[in-house]
Scaffold this motif. Sequence first.
Motif, PDB file in Angstrom:
ATOM      1  N   ALA A   1       0.849  -1.200   0.000  1.00  0.00           N
ATOM      2  CA  ALA A   1       0.000   0.000   0.000  1.00  0.00           C
ATOM      3  C   ALA A   1       0.882   1.247   0.000  1.00  0.00           C
ATOM      4  O   ALA A   1       1.726   1.427   0.885  1.00  0.00           O
ATOM      5  CB  ALA A   1      -0.912   0.002   1.220  1.00  0.00           C
ATOM      6  N   VAL A   2       0.693   2.094  -0.994  1.00  0.00           N
ATOM      7  CA  VAL A   2       1.453   3.333  -1.114  1.00  0.00           C
ATOM      8  C   VAL A   2       0.475   4.476  -1.337  1.00  0.00           C
ATOM      9  O   VAL A   2      -0.698   4.270  -1.684  1.00  0.00           O
ATOM     10  CB  VAL A   2       2.479   3.269  -2.270  1.00  0.00           C
ATOM     11  N   THR A   3       0.964   5.689  -1.155  1.00  0.00           N
ATOM     12  CA  THR A   3       0.107   6.872  -1.275  1.00  0.00           C
ATOM     13  C   THR A   3       0.077   7.440  -2.685  1.00  0.00           C
ATOM     14  O   THR A   3      -0.735   8.324  -2.964  1.00  0.00           O
ATOM     15  CB  THR A   3       0.583   7.957  -0.308  1.00  0.00           C
ATOM     16  N   TYR A   4       0.931   6.954  -3.569  1.00  0.00           N
ATOM     17  CA  TYR A   4       0.983   7.476  -4.934  1.00  0.00           C
ATOM     18  C   TYR A   4       0.436   6.426  -5.900  1.00  0.00           C
ATOM     19  O   TYR A   4       0.259   5.256  -5.547  1.00  0.00           O
ATOM     20  CB  TYR A   4       2.421   7.850  -5.322  1.00  0.00           C
ATOM     21  N   ALA A   5       0.158   6.876  -7.117  1.00  0.00           N
ATOM     22  CA  ALA A   5      -0.386   5.976  -8.140  1.00  0.00           C
ATOM     23  C   ALA A   5       0.744   5.219  -8.814  1.00  0.00           C
ATOM     24  O   ALA A   5       1.710   5.819  -9.295  1.00  0.00           O
ATOM     25  CB  ALA A   5      -1.181   6.776  -9.171  1.00  0.00           C
ATOM     26  N   LYS A   6       0.612   3.903  -8.835  1.00  0.00           N
ATOM     27  CA  LYS A   6       1.612   3.066  -9.477  1.00  0.00           C
ATOM     28  C   LYS A   6       1.277   2.911 -10.957  1.00  0.00           C
ATOM     29  O   LYS A   6       0.173   3.221 -11.401  1.00  0.00           O
ATOM     30  CB  LYS A   6       1.669   1.691  -8.797  1.00  0.00           C
ATOM     31  N   ALA A   7       2.248   2.412 -11.707  1.00  0.00           N
ATOM     32  CA  ALA A   7       2.043   2.225 -13.142  1.00  0.00           C
ATOM     33  C   ALA A   7       0.931   1.224 -13.418  1.00  0.00           C
ATOM     34  O   ALA A   7       0.107   1.412 -14.315  1.00  0.00           O
ATOM     35  CB  ALA A   7       3.351   1.768 -13.802  1.00  0.00           C
ATOM     36  N   ILE A   8       0.885   0.169 -12.618  1.00  0.00           N
ATOM     37  CA  ILE A   8      -0.150  -0.843 -12.824  1.00  0.00           C
ATOM     38  C   ILE A   8      -1.528  -0.311 -12.432  1.00  0.00           C
ATOM     39  O   ILE A   8      -2.552  -0.743 -12.971  1.00  0.00           O
ATOM     40  CB  ILE A   8       0.215  -2.121 -12.043  1.00  0.00           C
ATOM     41  N   ASP A   9      -1.569   0.643 -11.496  1.00  0.00           N
ATOM     42  CA  ASP A   9      -2.850   1.265 -11.134  1.00  0.00           C
ATOM     43  C   ASP A   9      -3.409   2.072 -12.299  1.00  0.00           C
ATOM     44  O   ASP A   9      -4.615   2.026 -12.586  1.00  0.00           O
ATOM     45  CB  ASP A   9      -2.676   2.167  -9.914  1.00  0.00           C
ATOM     46  N   ILE A  10      -2.544   2.817 -12.962  1.00  0.00           N
ATOM     47  CA  ILE A  10      -2.984   3.610 -14.121  1.00  0.00           C
ATOM     48  C   ILE A  10      -3.442   2.692 -15.249  1.00  0.00           C
ATOM     49  O   ILE A  10      -4.446   2.960 -15.924  1.00  0.00           O
ATOM     50  CB  ILE A  10      -1.851   4.542 -14.573  1.00  0.00           C
TER      51      ILE A  10
ATOM     52  N   MET B   1      -4.738  -0.417 -15.027  1.00  0.00           N
ATOM     53  CA  MET B   1      -6.024  -1.029 -14.713  1.00  0.00           C
ATOM     54  C   MET B   1      -7.145   0.009 -14.723  1.00  0.00           C
ATOM     55  O   MET B   1      -8.277  -0.308 -15.115  1.00  0.00           O
ATOM     56  CB  MET B   1      -5.957  -1.713 -13.346  1.00  0.00           C
ATOM     57  N   ALA B   2      -6.845   1.233 -14.316  1.00  0.00           N
ATOM     58  CA  ALA B   2      -7.868   2.282 -14.353  1.00  0.00           C
ATOM     59  C   ALA B   2      -8.278   2.588 -15.789  1.00  0.00           C
ATOM     60  O   ALA B   2      -9.468   2.761 -16.086  1.00  0.00           O
ATOM     61  CB  ALA B   2      -7.355   3.538 -13.657  1.00  0.00           C
ATOM     62  N   MET B   3      -7.323   2.637 -16.700  1.00  0.00           N
ATOM     63  CA  MET B   3      -7.649   2.906 -18.101  1.00  0.00           C
ATOM     64  C   MET B   3      -8.398   1.731 -18.719  1.00  0.00           C
ATOM     65  O   MET B   3      -9.323   1.932 -19.523  1.00  0.00           O
ATOM     66  CB  MET B   3      -6.371   3.196 -18.883  1.00  0.00           C
ATOM     67  N   CYS B   4      -8.024   0.500 -18.372  1.00  0.00           N
ATOM     68  CA  CYS B   4      -8.764  -0.659 -18.880  1.00  0.00           C
ATOM     69  C   CYS B   4     -10.206  -0.633 -18.388  1.00  0.00           C
ATOM     70  O   CYS B   4     -11.139  -0.943 -19.142  1.00  0.00           O
ATOM     71  CB  CYS B   4      -8.075  -1.949 -18.444  1.00  0.00           C
ATOM     72  N   LEU B   5     -10.403  -0.245 -17.128  1.00  0.00           N
ATOM     73  CA  LEU B   5     -11.762  -0.135 -16.596  1.00  0.00           C
ATOM     74  C   LEU B   5     -12.544   0.957 -17.324  1.00  0.00           C
ATOM     75  O   LEU B   5     -13.741   0.789 -17.610  1.00  0.00           O
ATOM     76  CB  LEU B   5     -11.711   0.153 -15.100  1.00  0.00           C
ATOM     77  N   CYS B   6     -11.890   2.056 -17.651  1.00  0.00           N
ATOM     78  CA  CYS B   6     -12.562   3.132 -18.393  1.00  0.00           C
ATOM     79  C   CYS B   6     -12.979   2.660 -19.784  1.00  0.00           C
ATOM     80  O   CYS B   6     -14.080   2.978 -20.254  1.00  0.00           O
ATOM     81  CB  CYS B   6     -11.635   4.338 -18.496  1.00  0.00           C
ATOM     82  N   PHE B   7     -12.124   1.885 -20.452  1.00  0.00           N
ATOM     83  CA  PHE B   7     -12.441   1.425 -21.801  1.00  0.00           C
ATOM     84  C   PHE B   7     -13.636   0.471 -21.785  1.00  0.00           C
ATOM     85  O   PHE B   7     -14.540   0.596 -22.628  1.00  0.00           O
ATOM     86  CB  PHE B   7     -11.221   0.742 -22.420  1.00  0.00           C
ATOM     87  N   VAL B   8     -13.657  -0.488 -20.863  1.00  0.00           N
ATOM     88  CA  VAL B   8     -14.785  -1.426 -20.835  1.00  0.00           C
ATOM     89  C   VAL B   8     -16.065  -0.726 -20.385  1.00  0.00           C
ATOM     90  O   VAL B   8     -17.166  -1.082 -20.844  1.00  0.00           O
ATOM     91  CB  VAL B   8     -14.464  -2.629 -19.929  1.00  0.00           C
ATOM     92  N   PHE B   9     -15.944   0.280 -19.517  1.00  0.00           N
ATOM     93  CA  PHE B   9     -17.142   1.030 -19.114  1.00  0.00           C
ATOM     94  C   PHE B   9     -17.677   1.863 -20.276  1.00  0.00           C
ATOM     95  O   PHE B   9     -18.896   1.965 -20.468  1.00  0.00           O
ATOM     96  CB  PHE B   9     -16.818   1.927 -17.925  1.00  0.00           C
ATOM     97  N   LEU B  10     -16.775   2.452 -21.050  1.00  0.00           N
ATOM     98  CA  LEU B  10     -17.222   3.250 -22.201  1.00  0.00           C
ATOM     99  C   LEU B  10     -17.885   2.373 -23.256  1.00  0.00           C
ATOM    100  O   LEU B  10     -18.782   2.835 -23.965  1.00  0.00           O
ATOM    101  CB  LEU B  10     -16.038   4.004 -22.802  1.00  0.00           C
ATOM    102  N   CYS B  11     -17.456   1.118 -23.373  1.00  0.00           N
ATOM    103  CA  CYS B  11     -18.136   0.203 -24.293  1.00  0.00           C
ATOM    104  C   CYS B  11     -19.578  -0.036 -23.849  1.00  0.00           C
ATOM    105  O   CYS B  11     -20.497  -0.087 -24.672  1.00  0.00           O
ATOM    106  CB  CYS B  11     -17.379  -1.119 -24.360  1.00  0.00           C
ATOM    107  N   LEU B  12     -19.776  -0.189 -22.552  1.00  0.00           N
ATOM    108  CA  LEU B  12     -21.135  -0.347 -22.031  1.00  0.00           C
ATOM    109  C   LEU B  12     -21.949   0.929 -22.213  1.00  0.00           C
ATOM    110  O   LEU B  12     -23.145   0.890 -22.546  1.00  0.00           O
ATOM    111  CB  LEU B  12     -21.083  -0.745 -20.563  1.00  0.00           C
ATOM    112  N   PHE B  13     -21.313   2.078 -22.020  1.00  0.00           N
ATOM    113  CA  PHE B  13     -21.998   3.358 -22.201  1.00  0.00           C
ATOM    114  C   PHE B  13     -22.332   3.587 -23.669  1.00  0.00           C
ATOM    115  O   PHE B  13     -23.363   4.190 -23.989  1.00  0.00           O
ATOM    116  CB  PHE B  13     -21.113   4.484 -21.672  1.00  0.00           C
ATOM    117  N   GLU B  14     -21.473   3.100 -24.563  1.00  0.00           N
ATOM    118  CA  GLU B  14     -21.747   3.250 -25.997  1.00  0.00           C
ATOM    119  C   GLU B  14     -23.016   2.512 -26.387  1.00  0.00           C
ATOM    120  O   GLU B  14     -23.777   2.985 -27.239  1.00  0.00           O
ATOM    121  CB  GLU B  14     -20.553   2.735 -26.795  1.00  0.00           C
ATOM    122  N   TYR B  15     -23.248   1.340 -25.765  1.00  0.00           N
ATOM    123  CA  TYR B  15     -24.472   0.626 -26.088  1.00  0.00           C
ATOM    124  C   TYR B  15     -25.697   1.386 -25.598  1.00  0.00           C
ATOM    125  O   TYR B  15     -26.749   1.340 -26.240  1.00  0.00           O
ATOM    126  CB  TYR B  15     -24.471  -0.780 -25.481  1.00  0.00           C
TER     127      TYR B  15
END
Length: 220
Positions: free
Chosen positions: A99-108, A110-124
């Motif tokens: 646990a760290v207080t800054y954003a790690k590379a893997i956090d960014i 996974m966050a972008m992957c979550l945004c892409f799959v959410f936008l696919c659902l929003f597109e529908y």
Amino acid sequence: MEPNMAIPRFILDNATTNDSCIKTFITGNFSCAKVHFYLSRQMQSYVLQVYIPSVLLVVISWLSFWIDARAAPARVALGITTVLTVTTMTAGIQETLPAVTYAKAIDIWMAMCLCFVFLCLFEYALANYFLVVETNLNKNGSMLEGNTNSFELQSCQQTISNNQEPKSSKTEINEPHLRFRWMRHITARNLDYSARIVFPLLFVIFNLLYWPTYLSKECP
């Protein structure tokens, strides 16, 4: 140092020693030895367990663009499944990392992957909305055509009986539907066609920015 010594998920790049260390205490000065270990994190396990599965999930979410917009159960189930899978994967990764207080590379990532799959659902959701609008416009257009033909028939009958010219009222019939004319060019099919190009292109651009940025960074 033992040459076969290893640390899980880390690679020992180098180790330096300093024998000229002296520490001062109340009881006197004492010599000490300093050892600096230089470690680098192993990428193979993260590539196989995190990056490749997340890329496949994002690509699977794009399959909804090739499914007909009228197949609501299939597209909604695919979108919700990918969103929940990426969310579960992100939670599992956070449990294995410190646990760290800054954003790690893997956090960014996974966050972008979550945004892409959410936008696919929003597109529908948008595609379904334009599909409903398109269906209503087609129904209203057929109703207007039927009303116009019946009005022309009544006008012709009045002309024959009263020898008067028929009066047209097309503008009165079409006026309530002028506000939907701009939606005729936006259909669910056109939106899906555009998403098939835009989403992969944006994901490729994100990868071109992500990997050079973090692979070029060196630990201080």
